[in-house]
Write a protein that holds these residues in place. Structure first.
Motif, PDB file in Angstrom:
ATOM      1  N   ILE A  24     -16.833  16.732 -37.962  1.00 59.63           N
ATOM      2  CA  ILE A  24     -15.814  15.734 -37.658  1.00 59.63           C
ATOM      3  C   ILE A  24     -14.447  16.403 -37.565  1.00 59.63           C
ATOM      4  CG2 ILE A  24     -14.634  13.661 -38.507  1.00 59.63           C
ATOM      5  CD1 ILE A  24     -17.426  12.901 -39.752  1.00 59.63           C
ATOM      6  N   ASP A  25     -14.138  17.270 -38.516  1.00 59.25           N
ATOM      7  CA  ASP A  25     -12.865  18.002 -38.486  1.00 59.25           C
ATOM      8  C   ASP A  25     -12.746  18.855 -37.225  1.00 59.25           C
ATOM      9  OD1 ASP A  25     -12.144  16.914 -40.943  1.00 59.25           O
ATOM     10  OD2 ASP A  25     -12.718  18.703 -42.087  1.00 59.25           O
ATOM     11  N   LYS A  26     -13.834  19.523 -36.862  1.00 66.92           N
ATOM     12  CA  LYS A  26     -13.828  20.388 -35.679  1.00 66.92           C
ATOM     13  C   LYS A  26     -13.488  19.596 -34.421  1.00 66.92           C
ATOM     14  CE  LYS A  26     -16.978  23.007 -32.727  1.00 66.92           C
ATOM     15  NZ  LYS A  26     -18.323  23.553 -32.579  1.00 66.92           N
ATOM     16  N   TYR A  27     -14.156  18.473 -34.225  1.00 69.26           N
ATOM     17  CA  TYR A  27     -13.941  17.707 -33.003  1.00 69.26           C
ATOM     18  C   TYR A  27     -12.625  16.937 -33.041  1.00 69.26           C
ATOM     19  CZ  TYR A  27     -18.266  19.385 -31.246  1.00 69.26           C
ATOM     20  OH  TYR A  27     -19.243  20.227 -30.787  1.00 69.26           O
ATOM     21  N   ARG A  28     -12.152  16.548 -34.224  1.00 74.27           N
ATOM     22  CA  ARG A  28     -10.829  15.935 -34.310  1.00 74.27           C
ATOM     23  C   ARG A  28      -9.770  16.947 -33.882  1.00 74.27           C
ATOM     24  NH1 ARG A  28      -9.603  15.528 -39.522  1.00 74.27           N
ATOM     25  NH2 ARG A  28     -11.070  13.851 -39.915  1.00 74.27           N
ATOM     26  N   ALA A  29      -9.923  18.196 -34.290  1.00 73.05           N
ATOM     27  CA  ALA A  29      -8.980  19.246 -33.887  1.00 73.05           C
ATOM     28  C   ALA A  29      -8.993  19.428 -32.372  1.00 73.05           C
ATOM     29  CB  ALA A  29      -9.321  20.558 -34.585  1.00 73.05           C
ATOM     30  N   ILE A  30     -10.160  19.371 -31.759  1.00 71.64           N
ATOM     31  CA  ILE A  30     -10.258  19.496 -30.304  1.00 71.64           C
ATOM     32  C   ILE A  30      -9.536  18.325 -29.633  1.00 71.64           C
ATOM     33  CG2 ILE A  30     -11.863  19.438 -28.343  1.00 71.64           C
ATOM     34  CD1 ILE A  30     -13.841  21.008 -30.202  1.00 71.64           C
ATOM     35  N   PHE A  31      -9.727  17.102 -30.163  1.00 74.67           N
ATOM     36  CA  PHE A  31      -9.012  15.941 -29.636  1.00 74.67           C
ATOM     37  C   PHE A  31      -7.513  16.185 -29.717  1.00 74.67           C
ATOM     38  CE2 PHE A  31     -12.907  13.908 -29.505  1.00 74.67           C
ATOM     39  CZ  PHE A  31     -12.908  12.521 -29.552  1.00 74.67           C
ATOM     40  N   GLU A  32      -7.050  16.721 -30.851  1.00 79.94           N
ATOM     41  CA  GLU A  32      -5.616  16.917 -31.072  1.00 79.94           C
ATOM     42  C   GLU A  32      -5.022  17.948 -30.113  1.00 79.94           C
ATOM     43  OE1 GLU A  32      -5.551  17.706 -35.279  1.00 79.94           O
ATOM     44  OE2 GLU A  32      -5.398  15.573 -35.769  1.00 79.94           O
ATOM     45  N   TRP A  33      -5.823  18.890 -29.623  1.00 85.76           N
ATOM     46  CA  TRP A  33      -5.318  19.855 -28.642  1.00 85.76           C
ATOM     47  C   TRP A  33      -4.883  19.126 -27.375  1.00 85.76           C
ATOM     48  CZ3 TRP A  33     -10.160  23.478 -28.978  1.00 85.76           C
ATOM     49  CH2 TRP A  33     -10.126  24.183 -30.189  1.00 85.76           C
ATOM     50  N   ASP A  34      -5.682  18.118 -26.986  1.00 85.61           N
ATOM     51  CA  ASP A  34      -5.422  17.396 -25.741  1.00 85.61           C
ATOM     52  C   ASP A  34      -4.488  16.204 -25.939  1.00 85.61           C
ATOM     53  OD1 ASP A  34      -7.089  19.110 -24.319  1.00 85.61           O
ATOM     54  OD2 ASP A  34      -8.863  17.885 -24.717  1.00 85.61           O
ATOM     55  N   VAL A  35      -4.510  15.600 -27.135  1.00 82.68           N
ATOM     56  CA  VAL A  35      -3.712  14.407 -27.415  1.00 82.68           C
ATOM     57  C   VAL A  35      -2.978  14.633 -28.737  1.00 82.68           C
ATOM     58  CG1 VAL A  35      -3.760  11.886 -27.666  1.00 82.68           C
ATOM     59  CG2 VAL A  35      -5.533  13.026 -26.317  1.00 82.68           C
ATOM     60  N   PRO A  36      -1.778  15.232 -28.693  1.00 82.04           N
ATOM     61  CA  PRO A  36      -1.076  15.597 -29.931  1.00 82.04           C
ATOM     62  C   PRO A  36      -0.805  14.425 -30.880  1.00 82.04           C
ATOM     63  CG  PRO A  36      -0.040  16.623 -28.032  1.00 82.04           C
ATOM     64  CD  PRO A  36      -1.059  15.669 -27.512  1.00 82.04           C
ATOM     65  N   ASP A  37      -0.518  13.238 -30.371  1.00 76.74           N
ATOM     66  CA  ASP A  37      -0.225  12.085 -31.226  1.00 76.74           C
ATOM     67  C   ASP A  37      -1.448  11.189 -31.389  1.00 76.74           C
ATOM     68  OD1 ASP A  37       2.443  12.837 -31.582  1.00 76.74           O
ATOM     69  OD2 ASP A  37       3.018  11.882 -29.691  1.00 76.74           O
ATOM     70  N   ILE A  38      -2.572  11.809 -31.651  1.00 77.67           N
ATOM     71  CA  ILE A  38      -3.849  11.094 -31.718  1.00 77.67           C
ATOM     72  C   ILE A  38      -3.902  10.150 -32.921  1.00 77.67           C
ATOM     73  CG2 ILE A  38      -5.069  12.801 -33.112  1.00 77.67           C
ATOM     74  CD1 ILE A  38      -7.439  12.390 -31.169  1.00 77.67           C
ATOM     75  N   ASP A  39      -4.587   9.040 -32.746  1.00 74.01           N
ATOM     76  CA  ASP A  39      -4.891   8.125 -33.847  1.00 74.01           C
ATOM     77  C   ASP A  39      -6.135   8.689 -34.533  1.00 74.01           C
ATOM     78  OD1 ASP A  39      -5.969   6.088 -35.450  1.00 74.01           O
ATOM     79  OD2 ASP A  39      -5.444   4.502 -34.041  1.00 74.01           O
ATOM     80  N   GLU A  40      -5.942   9.346 -35.676  1.00 75.67           N
ATOM     81  CA  GLU A  40      -7.062  10.034 -36.333  1.00 75.67           C
ATOM     82  C   GLU A  40      -8.182   9.079 -36.725  1.00 75.67           C
ATOM     83  OE1 GLU A  40      -6.073  12.727 -39.469  1.00 75.67           O
ATOM     84  OE2 GLU A  40      -4.707  13.868 -38.206  1.00 75.67           O
ATOM     85  N   GLY A  41      -7.839   7.866 -37.153  1.00 71.26           N
ATOM     86  CA  GLY A  41      -8.875   6.899 -37.520  1.00 71.26           C
ATOM     87  C   GLY A  41      -9.756   6.540 -36.340  1.00 71.26           C
ATOM     88  N   CYS A  42      -9.115   6.309 -35.208  1.00 73.26           N
ATOM     89  CA  CYS A  42      -9.862   5.995 -33.985  1.00 73.26           C
ATOM     90  C   CYS A  42     -10.700   7.195 -33.551  1.00 73.26           C
ATOM     91  CB  CYS A  42      -8.898   5.586 -32.885  1.00 73.26           C
ATOM     92  SG  CYS A  42      -9.698   5.184 -31.325  1.00 73.26           S
ATOM     93  N   ALA A  43     -10.102   8.377 -33.582  1.00 72.63           N
ATOM     94  CA  ALA A  43     -10.827   9.590 -33.197  1.00 72.63           C
ATOM     95  C   ALA A  43     -12.039   9.798 -34.096  1.00 72.63           C
ATOM     96  CB  ALA A  43      -9.911  10.801 -33.256  1.00 72.63           C
ATOM     97  N   ASP A  44     -11.860   9.610 -35.401  1.00 74.57           N
ATOM     98  CA  ASP A  44     -12.976   9.785 -36.338  1.00 74.57           C
ATOM     99  C   ASP A  44     -14.106   8.812 -36.016  1.00 74.57           C
ATOM    100  OD1 ASP A  44     -11.549  11.777 -37.585  1.00 74.57           O
ATOM    101  OD2 ASP A  44     -11.195  10.655 -39.436  1.00 74.57           O
ATOM    102  N   LYS A  45     -13.767   7.550 -35.718  1.00 72.93           N
ATOM    103  CA  LYS A  45     -14.799   6.565 -35.397  1.00 72.93           C
ATOM    104  C   LYS A  45     -15.564   6.968 -34.138  1.00 72.93           C
ATOM    105  CE  LYS A  45     -12.627   2.682 -37.685  1.00 72.93           C
ATOM    106  NZ  LYS A  45     -11.968   1.388 -37.562  1.00 72.93           N
ATOM    107  N   LEU A  46     -14.848   7.449 -33.131  1.00 73.21           N
ATOM    108  CA  LEU A  46     -15.512   7.882 -31.900  1.00 73.21           C
ATOM    109  C   LEU A  46     -16.420   9.083 -32.145  1.00 73.21           C
ATOM    110  CD1 LEU A  46     -12.510   7.559 -29.425  1.00 73.21           C
ATOM    111  CD2 LEU A  46     -14.577   6.133 -29.467  1.00 73.21           C
ATOM    112  N   ILE A  47     -15.939  10.025 -32.930  1.00 75.64           N
ATOM    113  CA  ILE A  47     -16.727  11.226 -33.231  1.00 75.64           C
ATOM    114  C   ILE A  47     -17.962  10.858 -34.035  1.00 75.64           C
ATOM    115  CG2 ILE A  47     -16.711  13.416 -34.489  1.00 75.64           C
ATOM    116  CD1 ILE A  47     -13.603  13.463 -33.776  1.00 75.64           C
ATOM    117  N   ILE A  48     -17.798  10.013 -35.047  1.00 81.47           N
ATOM    118  CA  ILE A  48     -18.942   9.598 -35.870  1.00 81.47           C
ATOM    119  C   ILE A  48     -19.968   8.857 -35.011  1.00 81.47           C
ATOM    120  CG2 ILE A  48     -19.639   8.057 -37.755  1.00 81.47           C
ATOM    121  CD1 ILE A  48     -16.911   8.881 -39.102  1.00 81.47           C
ATOM    122  N   ALA A  49     -19.513   8.006 -34.103  1.00 84.21           N
ATOM    123  CA  ALA A  49     -20.441   7.299 -33.212  1.00 84.21           C
ATOM    124  C   ALA A  49     -21.214   8.282 -32.340  1.00 84.21           C
ATOM    125  CB  ALA A  49     -19.680   6.297 -32.348  1.00 84.21           C
TER     126      ALA A  49
END
Length: 68
Positions: A24-49
């Motif tokens: 989860i941490d790995k893919y959240r970091a990848i999201f953050e590369w592309d979207v610096p102001d990412i909603d971490e809660g939303c990103a985590d839910k998408l990654i977990i799904a």
């Protein structure tokens, strides 16, 4: 009496949880590369799904087969 497989899993359960958290941490970091102001809660839910979907495909695949 517990099966040997259950005992083996129990011995590694904490490491398994840490590994999943690491994914989860790995893919959240990848999201953050592309979207610096990412909603971490939303990103985590998408990654977990996505992880759940991957696990479902793996579980449904015939033994020894590589899931799509």
């Amino acid at each position: 009496m517990a099966k040997m497989e259950q005992l083996e899993l129990d011995a590694h359960r904490a490491q398994l949880a840490l590994d999943v958290e690491g994914l989860i941490d790995k893919y959240r970091a990848i999201f953050e590369w592309d979207v610096p102001d990412i909603d971490e809660g939303c990103a985590d839910k998408l990654i977990i799904a996505a992880i759940r979907q991957a696990l479902d495909r793996i579980e449904q695949a015939p033994p020894g087969a590589t899931p799509p």
